[in-house]
Design a protein around this motif. Structure first.
Motif, PDB file in Angstrom:
ATOM      1  N   LEU A  87       6.979  55.643  95.264  1.00  0.00           N
ATOM      2  CA  LEU A  87       7.142  54.997  96.566  1.00  0.00           C
ATOM      3  C   LEU A  87       5.982  54.037  96.851  1.00  0.00           C
ATOM      4  CD1 LEU A  87       8.438  57.924  98.783  1.00  0.00           C
ATOM      5  CD2 LEU A  87       9.616  55.773  98.343  1.00  0.00           C
ATOM      6  N   LEU A  88       4.782  54.441  96.503  1.00  0.00           N
ATOM      7  CA  LEU A  88       3.629  53.576  96.713  1.00  0.00           C
ATOM      8  C   LEU A  88       3.742  52.306  95.864  1.00  0.00           C
ATOM      9  CD1 LEU A  88       0.843  53.061  97.935  1.00  0.00           C
ATOM     10  CD2 LEU A  88      -0.147  54.392  96.056  1.00  0.00           C
ATOM     11  N   ALA A  89       4.150  52.457  94.614  1.00  0.00           N
ATOM     12  CA  ALA A  89       4.300  51.292  93.737  1.00  0.00           C
ATOM     13  C   ALA A  89       5.399  50.366  94.241  1.00  0.00           C
ATOM     14  CB  ALA A  89       4.609  51.756  92.312  1.00  0.00           C
ATOM     15  N   ALA A  90       6.491  50.931  94.746  1.00  0.00           N
ATOM     16  CA  ALA A  90       7.579  50.107  95.277  1.00  0.00           C
ATOM     17  C   ALA A  90       7.111  49.333  96.512  1.00  0.00           C
ATOM     18  CB  ALA A  90       8.777  50.980  95.615  1.00  0.00           C
ATOM     19  N   THR A  91       6.352  49.997  97.381  1.00  0.00           N
ATOM     20  CA  THR A  91       5.836  49.319  98.580  1.00  0.00           C
ATOM     21  C   THR A  91       4.901  48.178  98.201  1.00  0.00           C
ATOM     22  OG1 THR A  91       6.013  51.406  99.806  1.00  0.00           O
ATOM     23  CG2 THR A  91       4.619  49.680 100.738  1.00  0.00           C
ATOM     24  N   THR A  92       4.027  48.424  97.219  1.00  0.00           N
ATOM     25  CA  THR A  92       3.091  47.380  96.780  1.00  0.00           C
ATOM     26  C   THR A  92       3.830  46.193  96.192  1.00  0.00           C
ATOM     27  OG1 THR A  92       1.432  49.092  96.318  1.00  0.00           O
ATOM     28  CG2 THR A  92       1.123  46.936  95.287  1.00  0.00           C
ATOM     29  N   ALA A  93       4.835  46.460  95.351  1.00  0.00           N
ATOM     30  CA  ALA A  93       5.610  45.376  94.740  1.00  0.00           C
ATOM     31  C   ALA A  93       6.375  44.585  95.791  1.00  0.00           C
ATOM     32  CB  ALA A  93       6.576  45.953  93.696  1.00  0.00           C
TER      33      ALA A  93
ATOM     34  N   GLY B  53      15.338  47.413 103.045  1.00  0.00           N
ATOM     35  CA  GLY B  53      16.244  48.396 103.629  1.00  0.00           C
ATOM     36  C   GLY B  53      16.410  49.616 102.739  1.00  0.00           C
ATOM     37  N   ARG B  54      16.529  49.382 101.443  1.00  0.00           N
ATOM     38  CA  ARG B  54      16.651  50.510 100.517  1.00  0.00           C
ATOM     39  C   ARG B  54      15.393  51.360 100.505  1.00  0.00           C
ATOM     40  NH1 ARG B  54      18.394  47.471  95.166  1.00  0.00           N
ATOM     41  NH2 ARG B  54      17.708  49.466  94.257  1.00  0.00           N
ATOM     42  N   LEU B  55      14.239  50.722 100.608  1.00  0.00           N
ATOM     43  CA  LEU B  55      12.990  51.467 100.618  1.00  0.00           C
ATOM     44  C   LEU B  55      12.840  52.259 101.915  1.00  0.00           C
ATOM     45  CD1 LEU B  55      10.468  51.952  98.912  1.00  0.00           C
ATOM     46  CD2 LEU B  55       9.373  50.060 100.111  1.00  0.00           C
ATOM     47  N   ALA B  56      13.332  51.694 103.009  1.00  0.00           N
ATOM     48  CA  ALA B  56      13.220  52.389 104.299  1.00  0.00           C
ATOM     49  C   ALA B  56      14.039  53.683 104.312  1.00  0.00           C
ATOM     50  CB  ALA B  56      13.669  51.469 105.421  1.00  0.00           C
TER      51      ALA B  56
ATOM     52  N   ALA C  71      12.796  65.111  94.773  1.00  0.00           N
ATOM     53  CA  ALA C  71      11.676  64.367  94.185  1.00  0.00           C
ATOM     54  C   ALA C  71      12.150  63.457  93.064  1.00  0.00           C
ATOM     55  CB  ALA C  71      10.618  65.341  93.666  1.00  0.00           C
ATOM     56  N   ASP C  72      13.040  63.958  92.209  1.00  0.00           N
ATOM     57  CA  ASP C  72      13.562  63.126  91.116  1.00  0.00           C
ATOM     58  C   ASP C  72      14.359  61.942  91.658  1.00  0.00           C
ATOM     59  OD1 ASP C  72      12.401  64.833  89.311  1.00  0.00           O
ATOM     60  OD2 ASP C  72      14.218  65.985  88.926  1.00  0.00           O
ATOM     61  N   ARG C  73      15.161  62.195  92.698  1.00  0.00           N
ATOM     62  CA  ARG C  73      15.973  61.116  93.266  1.00  0.00           C
ATOM     63  C   ARG C  73      15.094  60.057  93.929  1.00  0.00           C
ATOM     64  NH1 ARG C  73      18.718  64.058  96.124  1.00  0.00           N
ATOM     65  NH2 ARG C  73      17.809  63.739  98.189  1.00  0.00           N
ATOM     66  N   VAL C  74      14.093  60.505  94.670  1.00  0.00           N
ATOM     67  CA  VAL C  74      13.191  59.547  95.331  1.00  0.00           C
ATOM     68  C   VAL C  74      12.451  58.725  94.289  1.00  0.00           C
ATOM     69  CG1 VAL C  74      11.106  59.357  96.719  1.00  0.00           C
ATOM     70  CG2 VAL C  74      12.954  60.865  97.456  1.00  0.00           C
TER      71      VAL C  74
ATOM     72  N   GLU D 243      11.633  53.639  91.940  1.00  0.00           N
ATOM     73  CA  GLU D 243      11.361  52.871  90.725  1.00  0.00           C
ATOM     74  C   GLU D 243      12.323  51.693  90.602  1.00  0.00           C
ATOM     75  OE1 GLU D 243       9.749  51.601  87.177  1.00  0.00           O
ATOM     76  OE2 GLU D 243       8.969  52.958  88.701  1.00  0.00           O
ATOM     77  N   ALA D 244      13.587  51.919  90.989  1.00  0.00           N
ATOM     78  CA  ALA D 244      14.554  50.821  90.944  1.00  0.00           C
ATOM     79  C   ALA D 244      14.155  49.705  91.922  1.00  0.00           C
ATOM     80  CB  ALA D 244      15.942  51.346  91.280  1.00  0.00           C
TER      81      ALA D 244
END
Length: 481
Positions: free
Chosen positions: A216-222, A238-241, A266-269, A274-275
């Motif tokens: 989640l942190l990496a997705a937010t940074t990207a 929206g997907r991240l939210a 956890a695996d799903r998140v 990552e996507a």
């Protein structure tokens, strides 16, 4: 009563018995008093005999009795041996009790580990069996405590018979504790697969949750980097939210939501985050690719529009030199090409609008439609010029097409006869039909207006049939049929 409670009661009882009493007389006084009293089991004749002894002899007897330890030594060494054996039995029973209590506490931890992870029928059955064993442990522990409380092996006037009874009862209690311990050990061994699975999942829990947080942190940074590059990426945001509530549940822990559910979450998140990260990092490249495709497809559409204007002269020559059967299916090519190019240009304009609005999925879909339209137009325009080229070649020398087809048939016939005296009917029949079909196609060229296009399609069909027969022969021989 649990084994642990029984152990605490035993310790308390032992401490109470061994705590000195300030109001009690000194040990020497207790022994003197016990010596002055007739020993338990002393007959009336013994008492009268003592009473009738002369005073000096009676005093000497009393002194000898006092120096010998009072009533405790009245029976000699036999009582002390029985006391020692009873004490040894008591110690052995205490050791067995402690081992059973330790094993039960360790096994309870294993059961709690399994129930925290596994809710399968096997896990529920293990819990039920453990509860039954717990009731049995309480029963044998209670019998052990009763045996300990019933016999005070520190009494000065302990009789040999009482020591024997104590040893017997304590030995029986030890044996029951030992048998129960063996049953508990066998039950623990049977829990191996369930416990291993539970421990594996528990070992995965913390790394899985941490991996989800890092994703989640990496997705937010990207996503932040993409926005700084001037790209909105609203769909990714929206997907991240939507993953925010899932992170909250992960932070609440497995104790509230269960280990299996937490692992799955956890695996799903981690997977979804990552996507999002991958798409956010690829978004600038995707935007540049869409820009390149817009330019490339517009150039191609213009080129096809030019080529489509050349179809009419080709159709004119086909009409002038060949029969109607050779060109009738190409009549609509010019109009169809013009319409496809017009639609492609319209879709290109819509794609550019979607690109400017950063609606990336819409832009990609529209560009795919444009490409399909241009591919179809290219095939139609190419078909007209290719038809004219092929008809010119066969009109000039039809024998070349015949020889090419006959060579394919003869090659297949040799393969069918290889290693055989007679061909397989499954192979021979279609090859013979192909020969006859080629002869009919060649005969169709006789006349004033030969249908060269029919001749070309027939020879092409014959070669296709021959190719299928060859493939069947090789397949049959490869499988030994």
């Amino acid at each position: 009563m649990t084994a642990r409670a029984a152990l605490e009661r035993l310790v308390t009882a032992t401490t109470t018995r061994t705590r000195p009493d300030q109001s009690s007389p000194e040990p020497s006084t207790r022994r003197a008093t016990a010596a002055a009293r007739p020993a338990r089991g002393t007959s009336l004749r013994d008492v009268l005999t003592l009473a009738l002894l002369p005073v000096p002899l009676l005093a000497a007897t009393a002194i000898a009795t006092f120096n010998a330890g009072g009533t405790r030594r009245w029976f000699g060494g036999r009582a002390e041996n029985q006391r020692a054996e009873a004490q040894a039995a008591k110690d052995a029973a205490a050791a067995a009790f402690y081992e059973l209590d330790t094993a039960q506490r360790d096994l309870r931890i294993s059961i709690e580990t399994i129930t925290a992870v596994d809710d399968s029928p096997a896990a529920r059955r293990a819990v039920t069996d453990f509860e039954q064993l717990g009731r049995r442990i309480d029963e044998v522990s209670g019998q052990y405590i009763t045996a300990v409380d019933a016999h005070d092996l520190d009494r000065d006037d302990l009789e040999a018979s009482a020591a024997v009874r104590a040893r017997t009862e304590l030995t029986q209690a030890k044996d029951q504790l030992g048998r129960t311990k063996q049953d508990l050990d066998r039950f623990a061994q049977g829990l191996g697969p369930l416990l291993g699975k539970a421990e594996t999942q528990l070992a995965r829990l913390a790394p899985a949750v941490e991996r989800a947080r890092q994703s989640l942190l990496a997705a937010t940074t990207a996503l932040d980097a993409t926005r700084q590059a001037g790209l909105k990426a609203d769909d990714l945001a929206g997907r991240l939210a939507t993953l925010g509530p899932e992170l909250t549940k992960l932070n609440q822990g497995a104790g509230r939501h269960g280990v299996p559910e937490t692992l799955e979450r956890a695996d799903r998140v981690a997977r979804d985050a990552e996507a999002v990260r991958a798409e956010a990092e690829r978004l600038p490249e995707r935007a540049a690719e869409i820009d390149r495709r817009l330019v490339s497809l517009r150039t191609r559409a213009q080129a096809l529009q030019t080529r489509a204007g050349q179809v009419d002269p080709v159709l004119s020559e086909l009409r002038r030199r060949f029969s109607a059967a050779c060109w009738q299916d190409l009549q609509n090519v010019p109009a169809l090409a013009a319409e496809n190019v017009r639609q492609a240009e319209t879709k290109l304009a819509e794609a550019r609008t979607a690109r400017e609005a950063q609606r990336w999925p819409d832009a990609t879909s529209l560009l795919s439609t444009v490409r399909a339209l241009l591919n179809s137009t290219d095939e139609s325009v190419s078909a007209a010029s290719d038809r004219l080229h092929r008809l010119n070649a066969v009109a000039k020398d039809p024998q070349q097409e015949v020889d090419r087809t006959r060579f394919a048939i003869r090659d297949a016939q040799r393969l069918a006869m290889a290693g055989r005296s007679t061909p397989d009917p499954r192979h021979a029949r279609p090859l013979d039909d192909s020969v006859a079909r080629l002869d009919r196609a060649l005969a169709g060229l006789e006349g004033r207006h030969p249908d060269y296009w029919h001749f070309l399609t027939e020879t092409e069909a014959v070669r296709g049939t021959v190719a299928r027969v060859v493939a069947q022969i090789r397949e049959d021989r490869g499988t030994g049929a």
